[in-house]
Design a protein around this motif. Sequence first.
Motif, PDB file in Angstrom:
ATOM      1  N   VAL A  44      21.092  85.021  23.019  1.00 38.19           N
ATOM      2  CA  VAL A  44      21.799  86.275  23.322  1.00 38.19           C
ATOM      3  C   VAL A  44      21.048  87.003  24.433  1.00 38.19           C
ATOM      4  O   VAL A  44      19.876  87.364  24.276  1.00 38.19           O
ATOM      5  N   MET A  45      21.732  87.208  25.534  1.00 37.77           N
ATOM      6  CA  MET A  45      21.107  87.890  26.670  1.00 37.77           C
ATOM      7  C   MET A  45      22.041  88.954  27.214  1.00 37.77           C
ATOM      8  O   MET A  45      23.263  88.756  27.256  1.00 37.77           O
ATOM      9  N   LEU A  46      21.490  90.102  27.573  1.00 37.11           N
ATOM     10  CA  LEU A  46      22.241  91.147  28.272  1.00 37.11           C
ATOM     11  C   LEU A  46      21.382  91.645  29.419  1.00 37.11           C
ATOM     12  O   LEU A  46      20.144  91.543  29.359  1.00 37.11           O
ATOM     13  N   THR A  47      22.009  92.223  30.421  1.00 31.96           N
ATOM     14  CA  THR A  47      21.196  92.869  31.450  1.00 31.96           C
ATOM     15  C   THR A  47      20.794  94.251  30.948  1.00 31.96           C
ATOM     16  O   THR A  47      21.485  94.869  30.122  1.00 31.96           O
ATOM     17  N   HIS A  60      18.851  93.522  19.384  1.00 31.23           N
ATOM     18  CA  HIS A  60      20.002  92.631  19.204  1.00 31.23           C
ATOM     19  C   HIS A  60      19.970  91.418  20.129  1.00 31.23           C
ATOM     20  O   HIS A  60      20.861  90.580  20.064  1.00 31.23           O
ATOM     21  N   CYS A  61      19.006  91.384  21.022  1.00 26.40           N
ATOM     22  CA  CYS A  61      18.979  90.332  22.047  1.00 26.40           C
ATOM     23  C   CYS A  61      17.760  89.437  21.884  1.00 26.40           C
ATOM     24  O   CYS A  61      16.761  89.805  21.280  1.00 26.40           O
ATOM     25  N   ASP A  62      17.875  88.232  22.475  1.00 23.17           N
ATOM     26  CA  ASP A  62      16.714  87.352  22.611  1.00 23.17           C
ATOM     27  C   ASP A  62      16.066  87.555  23.973  1.00 23.17           C
ATOM     28  O   ASP A  62      14.862  87.394  24.129  1.00 23.17           O
ATOM     29  N   MET A  63      16.897  87.843  24.951  1.00 25.88           N
ATOM     30  CA  MET A  63      16.393  88.013  26.314  1.00 25.88           C
ATOM     31  C   MET A  63      17.083  89.205  26.965  1.00 25.88           C
ATOM     32  O   MET A  63      18.287  89.403  26.794  1.00 25.88           O
ATOM     33  N   GLY A 235      24.106  79.744  25.249  1.00 29.84           N
ATOM     34  CA  GLY A 235      23.979  81.186  25.050  1.00 29.84           C
ATOM     35  C   GLY A 235      24.885  81.890  26.039  1.00 29.84           C
ATOM     36  O   GLY A 235      25.581  81.243  26.832  1.00 29.84           O
ATOM     37  N   GLN A 236      24.894  83.204  25.978  1.00 28.68           N
ATOM     38  CA  GLN A 236      25.753  83.997  26.863  1.00 28.68           C
ATOM     39  C   GLN A 236      24.979  85.186  27.402  1.00 28.68           C
ATOM     40  O   GLN A 236      24.083  85.716  26.747  1.00 28.68           O
ATOM     41  N   VAL A 237      25.353  85.600  28.618  1.00 22.52           N
ATOM     42  CA  VAL A 237      24.830  86.836  29.192  1.00 22.52           C
ATOM     43  C   VAL A 237      25.995  87.607  29.791  1.00 22.52           C
ATOM     44  O   VAL A 237      26.948  87.015  30.290  1.00 22.52           O
ATOM     45  N   LEU A 238      25.943  88.934  29.685  1.00 18.66           N
ATOM     46  CA  LEU A 238      26.899  89.797  30.387  1.00 18.66           C
ATOM     47  C   LEU A 238      26.124  90.939  31.036  1.00 18.66           C
ATOM     48  O   LEU A 238      25.025  91.303  30.591  1.00 18.66           O
ATOM     49  N   VAL A 239      26.719  91.494  32.059  1.00 19.20           N
ATOM     50  CA  VAL A 239      26.170  92.706  32.681  1.00 19.20           C
ATOM     51  C   VAL A 239      26.529  93.870  31.763  1.00 19.20           C
ATOM     52  O   VAL A 239      27.695  94.063  31.408  1.00 19.20           O
ATOM     53  N   ILE A 240      25.515  94.626  31.363  1.00 17.07           N
ATOM     54  CA  ILE A 240      25.713  95.632  30.314  1.00 17.07           C
ATOM     55  C   ILE A 240      26.804  96.650  30.678  1.00 17.07           C
ATOM     56  O   ILE A 240      27.642  96.994  29.847  1.00 17.07           O
ATOM     57  N   ASP A 241      26.802  97.108  31.929  1.00 20.67           N
ATOM     58  CA  ASP A 241      27.790  98.123  32.305  1.00 20.67           C
ATOM     59  C   ASP A 241      29.214  97.564  32.259  1.00 20.67           C
ATOM     60  O   ASP A 241      30.170  98.305  31.997  1.00 20.67           O
ATOM     61  N   ASP A 242      29.354  96.264  32.500  1.00 20.18           N
ATOM     62  CA  ASP A 242      30.682  95.643  32.395  1.00 20.18           C
ATOM     63  C   ASP A 242      31.141  95.635  30.943  1.00 20.18           C
ATOM     64  O   ASP A 242      32.272  96.006  30.631  1.00 20.18           O
ATOM     65  N   MET A 243      30.253  95.196  30.037  1.00 20.66           N
ATOM     66  CA  MET A 243      30.708  95.056  28.642  1.00 20.66           C
ATOM     67  C   MET A 243      30.868  96.415  27.947  1.00 20.66           C
ATOM     68  O   MET A 243      31.563  96.525  26.952  1.00 20.66           O
ATOM     69  N   LEU A 244      30.249  97.451  28.535  1.00 16.33           N
ATOM     70  CA  LEU A 244      30.430  98.795  27.963  1.00 16.33           C
ATOM     71  C   LEU A 244      31.621  99.537  28.572  1.00 16.33           C
ATOM     72  O   LEU A 244      31.900 100.669  28.206  1.00 16.33           O
TER      73      LEU A 244
END
Length: 290
Positions: A44-47, A60-63, A235-244
Motif C-alpha cells: 500500500v503506497m500513497l504520495t 495505513h500505508c507501507d510506503m 501493490g498500488q499507489v495513488l496521488v493523495i490529492d487525486d484520491m481525496l
Amino acid sequence: MSTTFTLDSATSRATPTPAPMKRLTAPAILARKTGPEPVAEPVVMLTAYTARMAQLLDPHCDMLLVGDSLGQVIYGLPSTIPVSLEMMCAHGAAVVRGSWHSVVVIDMPFGSYEASPQHAFASAARILKETGAAAVKLEGGEAMAETVAFLVARGIPVVGHVGLTPQAVNMLGGYAARGRSQVEEQKIVRDATSVADAGAFALVIEGVVEPIAARITREVACPTIGIGASAQCDGQVLVIDDMLGMFERTARFVKRYEDLAPRITAAAQAYACEVRSRAFPTAAETYAPK
Ligand code: KIV
C-alpha cells in the motif's frame, strides 16, 4: 542527540498515534515477493508531501512516496520537469518527520540523476542525508539500469518507475496509457526487467495496459506497484490529492475516496460570510482578561 528528523511533539502539531513502532524497511518490502505469483500482502503506497498528511496516511500505508508530482499538486507547475532537488528535500524531510511506520521514498527530480551514475549518487546521497528517507525513486528503464546498480551497490535502496514516465512527457508527447503496440510492450517489459535485475527493491508501473502489468509482475523479482496499471500488480499507489478529490479532473484510473474540493470551497464560503457579517469570531473564540 537531536537530529533534523526528530519529531518534537512539544513544539509541533504532531500527534503520533498510535505510539511509534519500528519503521518498515526496503528489504522487508522486497521480501514480500517470493515468486512469480502476486504477493500475498499487497503493498500500500500513497504520495505525501507534508508532515501533517504523512501523519494521517502513515498508519495505513507501507510506503509513502514524496513524488515529484508535488510540482503540479503543490506548486501548480505545468509538469514535473521544473521540480528541483531543493523542493524534494524540503518536502521529503517534512514527510519523514510526520511518519514513523512507512518506508519513505523520495523521487529524484528531472535532471538530478540522468547524466551519470556518479551524478545520481551525489543527488541521491543528498536526498537521504537531508531528509532521513530510506530510498529514492527514479524514472527510466534500460538506460537507467547501470545507475540503479551503482546506487544499490553503494547502499541506496532504489524504486524503479517504468511505463508512462512523466519526466519523459516531452518525448512521449503526453500522458496517455502506454503499451498498446507489440513494440511498445516489448520495450516496457525490457525496461522493467533491466531495472529489477539491477537491484531495485520495488517497481512502479504507471499507465500501461493490463497484460503488460501482469507479465512484468510475473517476470520481476521485486514487488510491482501499479498506478493506472490494473489489479495485476503487487501493490498500488495513488496521488493523495487525486484520491481525496482535490481536483475537478483526474485520470480514468483514479478512484476518488473523498470529494474534498467542494467541501473546502463550502468551508471557505461560510468563513467569508461570517467574517463579513461579523458572526465570527464569537465570545467562544475570543480571549477575555482574567
Ligand atoms: O510523482 C509521483 O507522484 C509518482 C507517482 C505517480 C507514482 O511518481
